[in-house]
Design a protein around this motif. Structure first.
Motif, PDB file in Angstrom:
ATOM      1  N   ASP A  29       0.844  -1.184   0.000  1.00 47.52           N
ATOM      2  CA  ASP A  29       0.000   0.000   0.000  1.00 47.52           C
ATOM      3  C   ASP A  29       0.888   1.245   0.000  1.00 47.52           C
ATOM      4  OD1 ASP A  29      -1.876   1.975   0.292  1.00 47.52           O
ATOM      5  OD2 ASP A  29      -2.460   1.425   2.339  1.00 47.52           O
ATOM      6  N   VAL A  30       0.916   1.944  -1.118  1.00 42.95           N
ATOM      7  CA  VAL A  30       1.784   3.120  -1.243  1.00 42.95           C
ATOM      8  C   VAL A  30       0.988   4.419  -1.294  1.00 42.95           C
ATOM      9  CG1 VAL A  30       3.557   1.779  -2.427  1.00 42.95           C
ATOM     10  CG2 VAL A  30       1.829   3.005  -3.783  1.00 42.95           C
ATOM     11  N   ALA A  31      -0.296   4.370  -1.029  1.00 44.88           N
ATOM     12  CA  ALA A  31      -1.144   5.562  -1.137  1.00 44.88           C
ATOM     13  C   ALA A  31      -0.600   6.706  -0.288  1.00 44.88           C
ATOM     14  CB  ALA A  31      -2.566   5.225  -0.710  1.00 44.88           C
ATOM     15  N   GLY A  32      -0.308   7.827  -0.950  1.00 45.50           N
ATOM     16  CA  GLY A  32       0.161   9.017  -0.254  1.00 45.50           C
ATOM     17  C   GLY A  32       1.575   8.931   0.276  1.00 45.50           C
ATOM     18  N   LYS A  33       2.317   7.921  -0.118  1.00 53.23           N
ATOM     19  CA  LYS A  33       3.664   7.710   0.424  1.00 53.23           C
ATOM     20  C   LYS A  33       4.744   7.977  -0.622  1.00 53.23           C
ATOM     21  CE  LYS A  33       2.025   4.351   3.802  1.00 53.23           C
ATOM     22  NZ  LYS A  33       2.101   2.955   4.311  1.00 53.23           N
ATOM     23  N   THR A  34       5.952   8.192  -0.133  1.00 55.03           N
ATOM     24  CA  THR A  34       7.108   8.369  -1.008  1.00 55.03           C
ATOM     25  C   THR A  34       7.814   7.021  -1.134  1.00 55.03           C
ATOM     26  OG1 THR A  34       7.406  10.683  -0.412  1.00 55.03           O
ATOM     27  CG2 THR A  34       9.324   9.532  -1.322  1.00 55.03           C
ATOM     28  N   VAL A  35       8.022   6.581  -2.373  1.00 52.93           N
ATOM     29  CA  VAL A  35       8.521   5.234  -2.643  1.00 52.93           C
ATOM     30  C   VAL A  35       9.842   5.299  -3.399  1.00 52.93           C
ATOM     31  CG1 VAL A  35       8.006   2.997  -3.697  1.00 52.93           C
ATOM     32  CG2 VAL A  35       6.139   4.415  -2.801  1.00 52.93           C
ATOM     33  N   LEU A  36      10.779   4.487  -2.969  1.00 56.86           N
ATOM     34  CA  LEU A  36      12.037   4.310  -3.691  1.00 56.86           C
ATOM     35  C   LEU A  36      12.069   2.909  -4.268  1.00 56.86           C
ATOM     36  CD1 LEU A  36      14.969   5.076  -4.495  1.00 56.86           C
ATOM     37  CD2 LEU A  36      15.683   4.185  -2.260  1.00 56.86           C
ATOM     38  N   VAL A  37      12.200   2.817  -5.582  1.00 58.62           N
ATOM     39  CA  VAL A  37      12.309   1.542  -6.288  1.00 58.62           C
ATOM     40  C   VAL A  37      13.760   1.360  -6.712  1.00 58.62           C
ATOM     41  CG1 VAL A  37      11.581   0.214  -8.317  1.00 58.62           C
ATOM     42  CG2 VAL A  37       9.936   1.675  -7.117  1.00 58.62           C
ATOM     43  N   VAL A  38      14.397   0.306  -6.259  1.00 53.97           N
ATOM     44  CA  VAL A  38      15.777   0.034  -6.656  1.00 53.97           C
ATOM     45  C   VAL A  38      15.744  -0.860  -7.894  1.00 53.97           C
ATOM     46  CG1 VAL A  38      18.041  -0.798  -5.947  1.00 53.97           C
ATOM     47  CG2 VAL A  38      16.481   0.174  -4.240  1.00 53.97           C
ATOM     48  N   ALA A  39      16.130  -0.292  -9.040  1.00 54.56           N
ATOM     49  CA  ALA A  39      16.182  -1.029 -10.313  1.00 54.56           C
ATOM     50  C   ALA A  39      17.613  -1.529 -10.479  1.00 54.56           C
ATOM     51  CB  ALA A  39      15.779  -0.131 -11.471  1.00 54.56           C
ATOM     52  N   THR A  40      17.830  -2.803 -10.202  1.00 54.87           N
ATOM     53  CA  THR A  40      19.185  -3.284  -9.912  1.00 54.87           C
ATOM     54  C   THR A  40      20.068  -3.591 -11.109  1.00 54.87           C
ATOM     55  OG1 THR A  40      18.185  -5.471  -9.640  1.00 54.87           O
ATOM     56  CG2 THR A  40      18.651  -4.197  -7.644  1.00 54.87           C
ATOM     57  N   GLY A  41      19.494  -3.916 -12.268  1.00 54.21           N
ATOM     58  CA  GLY A  41      20.370  -4.303 -13.363  1.00 54.21           C
ATOM     59  C   GLY A  41      19.720  -4.206 -14.728  1.00 54.21           C
ATOM     60  N   GLY A  42      20.569  -4.053 -15.755  1.00 60.39           N
ATOM     61  CA  GLY A  42      20.089  -3.947 -17.131  1.00 60.39           C
ATOM     62  C   GLY A  42      20.837  -4.858 -18.076  1.00 60.39           C
ATOM     63  N   ASN A  43      21.361  -5.958 -17.563  1.00 60.37           N
ATOM     64  CA  ASN A  43      22.153  -6.861 -18.399  1.00 60.37           C
ATOM     65  C   ASN A  43      21.261  -7.874 -19.113  1.00 60.37           C
ATOM     66  OD1 ASN A  43      24.821  -5.847 -17.882  1.00 60.37           O
ATOM     67  ND2 ASN A  43      24.609  -6.645 -15.806  1.00 60.37           N
ATOM     68  N   VAL A  44      20.737  -7.449 -20.237  1.00 64.98           N
ATOM     69  CA  VAL A  44      19.869  -8.306 -21.040  1.00 64.98           C
ATOM     70  C   VAL A  44      20.132  -8.006 -22.510  1.00 64.98           C
ATOM     71  CG1 VAL A  44      17.970  -6.614 -20.932  1.00 64.98           C
ATOM     72  CG2 VAL A  44      17.459  -9.019 -21.409  1.00 64.98           C
ATOM     73  N   SER A  45      20.180  -9.041 -23.319  1.00 64.84           N
ATOM     74  CA  SER A  45      20.382  -8.838 -24.752  1.00 64.84           C
ATOM     75  C   SER A  45      19.115  -8.274 -25.381  1.00 64.84           C
ATOM     76  CB  SER A  45      20.743 -10.160 -25.433  1.00 64.84           C
ATOM     77  OG  SER A  45      19.630 -11.039 -25.439  1.00 64.84           O
ATOM     78  N   LEU A  46      19.275  -7.645 -26.537  1.00 64.56           N
ATOM     79  CA  LEU A  46      18.110  -7.109 -27.243  1.00 64.56           C
ATOM     80  C   LEU A  46      17.126  -8.223 -27.573  1.00 64.56           C
ATOM     81  CD1 LEU A  46      16.555  -4.877 -28.674  1.00 64.56           C
ATOM     82  CD2 LEU A  46      17.994  -5.255 -30.684  1.00 64.56           C
ATOM     83  N   ALA A  47      17.644  -9.357 -28.038  1.00 63.99           N
ATOM     84  CA  ALA A  47      16.766 -10.474 -28.406  1.00 63.99           C
ATOM     85  C   ALA A  47      15.953 -10.953 -27.215  1.00 63.99           C
ATOM     86  CB  ALA A  47      17.596 -11.617 -28.988  1.00 63.99           C
ATOM     87  N   ASP A  48      16.607 -11.137 -26.061  1.00 57.35           N
ATOM     88  CA  ASP A  48      15.893 -11.609 -24.873  1.00 57.35           C
ATOM     89  C   ASP A  48      14.916 -10.550 -24.367  1.00 57.35           C
ATOM     90  OD1 ASP A  48      17.144 -14.046 -24.913  1.00 57.35           O
ATOM     91  OD2 ASP A  48      18.643 -13.516 -23.424  1.00 57.35           O
ATOM     92  N   PHE A  49      15.320  -9.285 -24.414  1.00 59.98           N
ATOM     93  CA  PHE A  49      14.440  -8.214 -23.975  1.00 59.98           C
ATOM     94  C   PHE A  49      13.154  -8.221 -24.801  1.00 59.98           C
ATOM     95  CE2 PHE A  49      12.790  -3.886 -24.139  1.00 59.98           C
ATOM     96  CZ  PHE A  49      12.758  -3.530 -22.796  1.00 59.98           C
ATOM     97  N   LEU A  50      13.291  -8.345 -26.103  1.00 58.23           N
ATOM     98  CA  LEU A  50      12.108  -8.340 -26.974  1.00 58.23           C
ATOM     99  C   LEU A  50      11.203  -9.539 -26.717  1.00 58.23           C
ATOM    100  CD1 LEU A  50      13.713  -7.105 -30.310  1.00 58.23           C
ATOM    101  CD2 LEU A  50      12.228  -5.820 -28.753  1.00 58.23           C
ATOM    102  N   VAL A  51      11.801 -10.686 -26.450  1.00 61.14           N
ATOM    103  CA  VAL A  51      11.007 -11.878 -26.131  1.00 61.14           C
ATOM    104  C   VAL A  51      10.172 -11.626 -24.879  1.00 61.14           C
ATOM    105  CG1 VAL A  51      11.120 -14.259 -25.303  1.00 61.14           C
ATOM    106  CG2 VAL A  51      12.493 -13.557 -27.264  1.00 61.14           C
ATOM    107  N   HIS A  52      10.809 -11.065 -23.865  1.00 56.94           N
ATOM    108  CA  HIS A  52      10.098 -10.811 -22.605  1.00 56.94           C
ATOM    109  C   HIS A  52       8.963  -9.819 -22.787  1.00 56.94           C
ATOM    110  CE1 HIS A  52      12.796 -13.290 -20.367  1.00 56.94           C
ATOM    111  NE2 HIS A  52      13.833 -12.475 -20.459  1.00 56.94           N
ATOM    112  N   VAL A  53       9.253  -8.656 -23.380  1.00 60.67           N
ATOM    113  CA  VAL A  53       8.229  -7.617 -23.451  1.00 60.67           C
ATOM    114  C   VAL A  53       7.126  -7.991 -24.437  1.00 60.67           C
ATOM    115  CG1 VAL A  53       9.822  -5.811 -22.737  1.00 60.67           C
ATOM    116  CG2 VAL A  53       9.485  -6.245 -25.174  1.00 60.67           C
ATOM    117  N   ASN A  54       7.441  -8.762 -25.458  1.00 60.06           N
ATOM    118  CA  ASN A  54       6.406  -9.179 -26.404  1.00 60.06           C
ATOM    119  C   ASN A  54       5.481 -10.223 -25.814  1.00 60.06           C
ATOM    120  OD1 ASN A  54       7.175  -7.485 -28.506  1.00 60.06           O
ATOM    121  ND2 ASN A  54       8.627  -8.966 -29.353  1.00 60.06           N
ATOM    122  N   ASN A  55       5.940 -10.878 -24.727  1.00 64.88           N
ATOM    123  CA  ASN A  55       5.094 -11.849 -24.037  1.00 64.88           C
ATOM    124  C   ASN A  55       4.379 -11.258 -22.823  1.00 64.88           C
ATOM    125  OD1 ASN A  55       5.642 -14.028 -25.731  1.00 64.88           O
ATOM    126  ND2 ASN A  55       7.527 -14.549 -24.636  1.00 64.88           N
ATOM    127  N   ALA A  56       4.569  -9.950 -22.638  1.00 60.50           N
ATOM    128  CA  ALA A  56       3.966  -9.293 -21.469  1.00 60.50           C
ATOM    129  C   ALA A  56       2.445  -9.262 -21.582  1.00 60.50           C
ATOM    130  CB  ALA A  56       4.499  -7.881 -21.338  1.00 60.50           C
TER     131      ALA A  56
END
Length: 333
Positions: free
Chosen positions: A306-333
């Motif tokens: 429950d984040v209503a009215g709160k300040t939230v920090l999201v830690v986005a930890t990594g971006g090590n993904v190939s273009l091919a794998d990235f497209l597979v993931h997002v196209n299956n979203a």
């Protein structure tokens, strides 16, 4: 069993002072869109995906290598990793002229294997069959350490790794303060627990009112299970998750000691929600996140807290993904 010593705030600061000389100051992005869509007052994303070697792992790896004696550094180190610690350690080793050998599961993403080699590390692959891949890789790393005289490093179960990873939290705290913000909630991805151990300690000391949530993939909730049991516990061997960097079955003793000191809460996300989060990160934040790195954003978007009215920090930890794998993931979203 590793030492369960919990690093002090002074140790966290000492590690950050050293590692900040060799790592990126990653941006803290505020998103009014995410705040509006989730009901939060403010949402900030700490983009560790833009860190040196593509993830936060460079922080702990660099600090750990700085603790080696001259003889140990000359002989070199060996560790096991599915990818992000491999790249972080290989990059740190290259910058400090420390030979690095990495044992990786044969099914680790090809992009991560090649990036590790590109930093000059020797990569040894293991075929785990129906056994836990982490256990097989760890056993191979121990064998190499013993036969070749290399220093065996653990990717997360080490107080110095915890201290080094805490830099992401200390840095975010400074950036939040500069924006006049205090985080009510922190969402942080968890595999073995090195990062959340350090981040939770940083917030425990400097922002004690902040609630820190561990985000784990379904089927790999070793930290949540351990917190419920009051002791480090392994979950049964599960089917794979797309979050390949978070597939540890149990947290390390050192990170667990840290999180039990800081009152961390745990939750899980499924693969479908992670795929959607990758798409949102790309379209709304202009960030390319690997599945593991997007799990914390998935928790936010799926309303796991429950984040209503709160300040939230999201830690986005990594971006090590190939273009091919990235497209597979997002196209299956």
């Amino acid at each position: 069993m590793m030492s369960t010593t919990v690093p002090s705030l002074d140790r966290l600061r000492q590690a950050y002072a050293e590692t900040s000389k060799a790592t990126q100051l990653t941006p803290l992005l505020e998103s009014a869109v995410l705040a509006r869509e989730t009901g939060a007052a403010r949402v900030f994303v700490k983009a560790e995906s833009l860190q040196w070697s593509g993830s936060f792992k460079a922080r702990g790896a660099y600090w750990r290598l700085k603790q080696l004696s001259a003889d140990e550094a000359k002989r070199g180190v060996v560790a096991f990793s599915s990818g992000n610690f491999a790249q972080g350690l290989a990059a740190a080793g290259q910058s400090l002229s420390v030979p690095v050998t990495i044992v990786m599961p044969i099914d680790a993403p090809a992009a991560k294997r090649e990036a590790t080699k590109a930093y000059g590390a020797r990569v040894v692959l293991t075929d785990h069959g129906d056994r836990a891949r982490e256990e097989v890789a760890a056993a191979k790393a121990r064998d190499i350490s013993e036969t070749e005289g290399l220093v065996l490093l653990h990717p997360f179960d080490d107080p110095e790794i915890v201290a080094g990873q805490a830099g992401a939290g200390l840095e975010a705290l400074d950036q939040l303060a500069a924006k006049g913000a205090v985080a009510d909630i922190v969402l942080c991805p968890v595999g073995g627990g090195g990062l959340i151990g350090g981040v939770s300690l940083a917030f425990h000391h400097l922002s004690p009112s902040t609630q820190v949530f561990a985000v784990e993939p379904e089927g790999f909730n070793g930290l949540g299970t351990s917190l419920a049991n009051g002791a480090v516990s392994a979950v049964p061997l599960a089917e794979k998750s797309i979050c390949d960097g978070l597939m540890a079955r149990r947290p390390g003793e050192a990170p667990f000691a840290a999180v039990t000191t800081t009152n961390v809460h745990a939750l899980t996300v499924d693969d479908a929600s992670v795929r959607r989060a990758m798409t949102v990160a790309f379209e709304r934040l202009k960030l390319v996140l690997e599945p593991s790195g997007a799990s914390s954003l998935a928790a936010l978007l799926e309303g796991k807290v429950d984040v209503a009215g709160k300040t939230v920090l999201v830690v986005a930890t990594g971006g090590n993904v190939s273009l091919a794998d990235f497209l597979v993931h997002v196209n299956n979203a």
